[in-house]
Write a protein that holds these residues in place. Structure first.
Motif, PDB file in Angstrom:
ATOM      1  N   GLU A 182      40.661 -90.094 -24.785  1.00 36.47           N
ATOM      2  CA  GLU A 182      41.390 -90.499 -23.732  1.00 36.47           C
ATOM      3  C   GLU A 182      40.500 -91.498 -22.910  1.00 36.47           C
ATOM      4  O   GLU A 182      40.799 -92.623 -22.667  1.00 36.47           O
ATOM      5  CB  GLU A 182      42.150 -89.391 -23.073  1.00 36.47           C
ATOM      6  CG  GLU A 182      43.269 -88.996 -23.580  1.00 36.47           C
ATOM      7  CD  GLU A 182      44.028 -88.049 -22.555  1.00 36.47           C
ATOM      8  OE1 GLU A 182      44.861 -87.401 -23.176  1.00 36.47           O
ATOM      9  OE2 GLU A 182      43.941 -87.951 -21.469  1.00 36.47           O
ATOM     10  N   GLU A 183      39.305 -91.007 -22.427  1.00 33.72           N
ATOM     11  CA  GLU A 183      38.643 -91.910 -21.450  1.00 33.72           C
ATOM     12  C   GLU A 183      37.498 -92.434 -22.110  1.00 33.72           C
ATOM     13  O   GLU A 183      36.748 -93.194 -21.443  1.00 33.72           O
ATOM     14  CB  GLU A 183      38.252 -90.513 -20.407  1.00 33.72           C
ATOM     15  CG  GLU A 183      39.163 -90.302 -19.325  1.00 33.72           C
ATOM     16  CD  GLU A 183      38.634 -89.615 -18.477  1.00 33.72           C
ATOM     17  OE1 GLU A 183      37.582 -89.675 -18.126  1.00 33.72           O
ATOM     18  OE2 GLU A 183      39.423 -88.833 -17.837  1.00 33.72           O
ATOM     19  N   VAL A 260      35.657 -79.322 -12.312  1.00 36.35           N
ATOM     20  CA  VAL A 260      36.547 -80.543 -12.412  1.00 36.35           C
ATOM     21  C   VAL A 260      35.888 -81.685 -11.606  1.00 36.35           C
ATOM     22  O   VAL A 260      35.910 -82.889 -11.850  1.00 36.35           O
ATOM     23  CB  VAL A 260      37.904 -80.417 -11.878  1.00 36.35           C
ATOM     24  CG1 VAL A 260      38.844 -81.524 -11.990  1.00 36.35           C
ATOM     25  CG2 VAL A 260      38.514 -79.077 -12.481  1.00 36.35           C
ATOM     26  N   GLU A 264      34.236 -85.372 -12.412  1.00 37.67           N
ATOM     27  CA  GLU A 264      34.690 -86.674 -11.687  1.00 37.67           C
ATOM     28  C   GLU A 264      33.295 -87.483 -11.439  1.00 37.67           C
ATOM     29  O   GLU A 264      33.444 -88.595 -11.370  1.00 37.67           O
ATOM     30  CB  GLU A 264      35.479 -86.635 -10.536  1.00 37.67           C
ATOM     31  CG  GLU A 264      36.261 -87.584  -9.975  1.00 37.67           C
ATOM     32  CD  GLU A 264      36.788 -87.403  -8.652  1.00 37.67           C
ATOM     33  OE1 GLU A 264      36.215 -86.498  -7.867  1.00 37.67           O
ATOM     34  OE2 GLU A 264      37.758 -88.164  -8.240  1.00 37.67           O
TER      35      GLU A 264
END
Lengths: 410, 84
Positions: A182-183, A260, A264
Motif C-alpha cells: 500500500e505505502e 503505531v 509514523e
C-alpha cells in the motif's frame, strides 16, 4: 514534548575539561619538583595537550561508533611521526617528550606496535572511563582528585588494559515485513524490548551494521524502485531504523511511543530525511550520508546541552516533511556552515605552517634548510595539492606573494 | 462534523477512570478531514492531548485500546504519566 531535561546519554570527552585536568596535573607535578631538570617545561606541556586533544577526539569518535568505553578506555593509537608533524617538531623530540611524560606519570603505559604505530594510555586522573558526559561542574572534582592523588602514588596507578571492544549487533532479521504494497515502503517499529529506552541509557547502536535478509518474493513497487538505485532495500531501510534509534537516544530519550506512533515517525524520516531514497547512490554514498546525519543529530544534542531552555519539536513534527519551520532538515544548513568553517581553519593552519617554513628557510633553520627555494616550493605545493582544494591553493599563492615578495620590496 | 457512528469507525478508544469514581469511554478521531485516510497515530495523539489538557488533573487512570473486540492495550496512563 520538550527535551529540556535530557538525561546524559553517552560519555563525551570535552576538550576543555580534559585540558584543565592536564594543566592541573602538570602544575601539581611541577610544584612537587624543585629542580628544573625534573620539571615539565612548556614544550612538554604542549605535547601533553596535543596528546590529550587527539585522544579525546579518538575516544569521542569511538563512542559515536558505538563502542562501549564505560568500563575500560582503549589506548591512544598514534604514530610518532604524525604527532611530530602535528606539533611541528622532529620525531626524536616527541620520543623525548614521551619519556619525560612517562617519568612524570602522565603517560601510564606505552606499547609499541611496530607498523601500526604506538599505543598510549594516559593517567586515569586525566582520562577516566566514565558513564556520564563531562560537564563543567566536574572540573573542580577532577582537580580535587588530582590534588588528592598526586605525590609519588601517581606512578603506581593501576594500568589500563586495552581490550578490543565488542560491537553489539542489531539482530533485525524481520526486514521482509517492512515492505507492504500500500505505502510503497512501510517501516516496522522496533521490537517492544528495544523501544523501552528508559532502562538502556548507555546502549549505543551499531551504525554500520546492515541487514542481509532480502526475500525476492516479497518485493513490491517501493522496493523495486529502490533496487534500481543500486542498493539493497533492506540495507536502506536499516539505515532509517538506525537513524531513528540514534536520534531517539540522543534527542527523545524519555519519549514513550506505541508501535503505531513509531511507524509514523519512521515513515516521516523515510520521506523527509532520506527523500524516499529516490536520489541515486550506491551503498557507500548512503553510508556517508548516514554519517553526516549522525553528525547533525550530535550537533542538535550539543546545542540542547548548551542551551537548557531550548527544545526540539515532538518527534512526529520534528521529522515531518511538512515542517519547514523547525524541522530536522534545517540542521543541514548548520552542518554546511560547520564544515565550511572547519575547512577555513584547516586552510589557515596549513598556510601558517608554510609561512613558518619559509621564515625558517630564510634563517637557515628547520628541516628544509638544505633545500633550495624551488625544492621547498615544490614540496609545499605537493603537500597542499593532496587536499584537492582550490581555495587552499589560491590562498597559498597569496601567502607566497606576501612572504616571498617582502624582501624585494624592502 | 464528527461522524455519529464514531464508535464503529474509530481505530482506538480511551477509557478514563476519573477521581470522582466515574469512568467514560472516548473514541478517537483519526482523520484530518472528512475524506482523509485514517491515521491511528493522530488519533492516539489527540486522545493524549485530551487527557493532558482538557481533563488535566481530573483522572487517575486512562487506557487506550484498539477499537476491536479483544483489542489490545496501546497505551496506559496513571496520574498524568505514561506507563507504556
Amino acid at each position: 514534548m520538550t527535551t529540556e531535561t535530557i538525561p546524559p546519554i553517552r560519555p563525551y570527552y570535552d576538550f576543555s575539561t580534559v585540558f584543565m585536568a592536564t594543566k592541573a596535573f602538570i602544575d601539581r607535578y611541577n610544584e612537587k619538583h624543585d629542580q628544573l631538570t625534573e620539571r615539565l617545561n612548556a614544550n612538554h606541556r604542549a605535547t601533553a595537550e596535543l596528546i590529550t586533544r587527539l585522544y579525546a577526539k579518538q575516544l569521542n569518535h569511538a563512542v559515536s561508533l558505538g563502542e562501549d568505553i564505560s568500563e575500560q578506555l582503549p589506548g591512544f593509537k598514534t604514530y610518532n611521526p604524525s604527532l611530530a608533524s602535528c606539533k611541528g617538531c622532529t620525531v626524536r623530540t616527541i620520543i623525548n617528550h614521551k619519556e619525560r611524560l612517562k617519568a612524570a606519570g602522565f603517560i601510564s603505559k606505552e606499547i609499541h606496535r611496530g607498523k601500526t604505530g604506538v599505543e598510549l594510555w594516559i593517567n586515569p586522573q586525566v582520562f577516566a572511563p566514565k558513564k556520564l558526559p563531562t560537564t563543567s561542574g566536574n572540573i573542580q572534582g577532577i582537580i580535587k582528585d588530582i590534588k588528592g592523588a598526586l605525590c609519588p602514588e601517581v606512578k603506581n596507578l593501576h594500568p589500563l588494559v586495552h581490550v578490543q571492544q565488542e560491537q553489539k549487533k542489531n539482530n533485525n532479521s524481520t526486514v521482509d515485513k517492512f515492505i507492504t504494497p500500500e505505502e510503497g515502503v512501510h517501516l516496522s517499529a522496533h521490537s517492544p524490548k528495544e523501544t523501552n529506552v528508559t532502562g538502556t541509557v548507555q546502549e549505543q547502536d551499531k551504525n554500520t551494521e546492515e541487514s542481509r535478509t532480502s526475500d525476492s518474493k516479497t518485493q513490491t513497487r517501493g522496493a523495486k524502485k529502490m533496487r534500481k538505485n543500486g542498493s539493497d532495500p533492506a540495507f536502506l531501510l536499516q539505515l532509517v531504523r538506525d537513524f531513528w534509534k540514534y536520534a531517539r537516544l540522543l534527542l527523545f530519550a524519555e519519549l514513550i511511543l506505541s508501535e503505531v506512533e513509531e511507524n509514523e515517525i519512521l515513515n516521516h524520516i523515510w520521506v523527509s530525511v532520506y527523500r524516499k531514497f529516490r536520489v541515486k547512490g550506491n551503498k557507500k554514498d548512503w553510508e556517508g550520508y548516514q554519517q553526516i546525519l549522525y553528525k547533525r543529530v550530535d550537533m542538535v544534542c550539543r546545542y540542547l546541552e548548551r542551551n537548557p531552555n531550548r527544545w526540539v519539536a515532538p518527534a512526529h513534527l520534528y521529522f515531518s516533511p511538512d515542517n519547514k519551520r523547525n524541522g530536522f532538515n534545517k540542521t543541514y544548513d548548520w552542518y554546511l556552515k560547520q564544515e565550511i568553517l572547519k575547512k577555513e581553519i584547516r586552510n589557515q593552519i596549513l598556510i601558517q605552517k608554510t609561512e613558518k617554513e619559509w621564515q625558517d628557510h630564510d634563517k637557515g633553520k628547520g628541516k628544509n634548510k638544505h633545500k633550495t627555494r624551488l625544492q621547498l616550493f615544490r614540496i609545499q605545493q605537493q603537500r597542499l595539492s593532496t587536499y584537492k582544494d582550490d581555495t587552499l591553493m589560491r590562498e597559498y599563492e597569496k601567502s607566497l606573494q606576501r612572504t616571498l615578495l617582502k624582501p624585494i620590496a624592502i | 462534523m464528527i461522524s455519529p457512528n464514531l464508535p464503529s469507525i474509530s481505530l482506538c478508544k480511551c477509557i478514563v477512570y476519573f477521581h470522582d469514581g466515574n469512568s467514560r469511554t472516548f473514541y478517537s478521531l483519526d482523520k484530518t478531514h472528512k475524506r482523509a485516510k485514517p491515521n491511528q497515530a493522530l488519533g492516539i495523539r489527540r486522545l493524549e492531548k485530551m487527557l493532558n489538557v482538557r481533563f488535566k488533573g481530573l483522572w487517575e487512570t486512562a487506557i487506550i485500546y484498539e477499537n476491536q473486540p479483544n483489542g489490545k492495550e496501546i497505551a496506559k496512563y496513571k496520574n498524568g504519566i505514561r506507563l507504556f
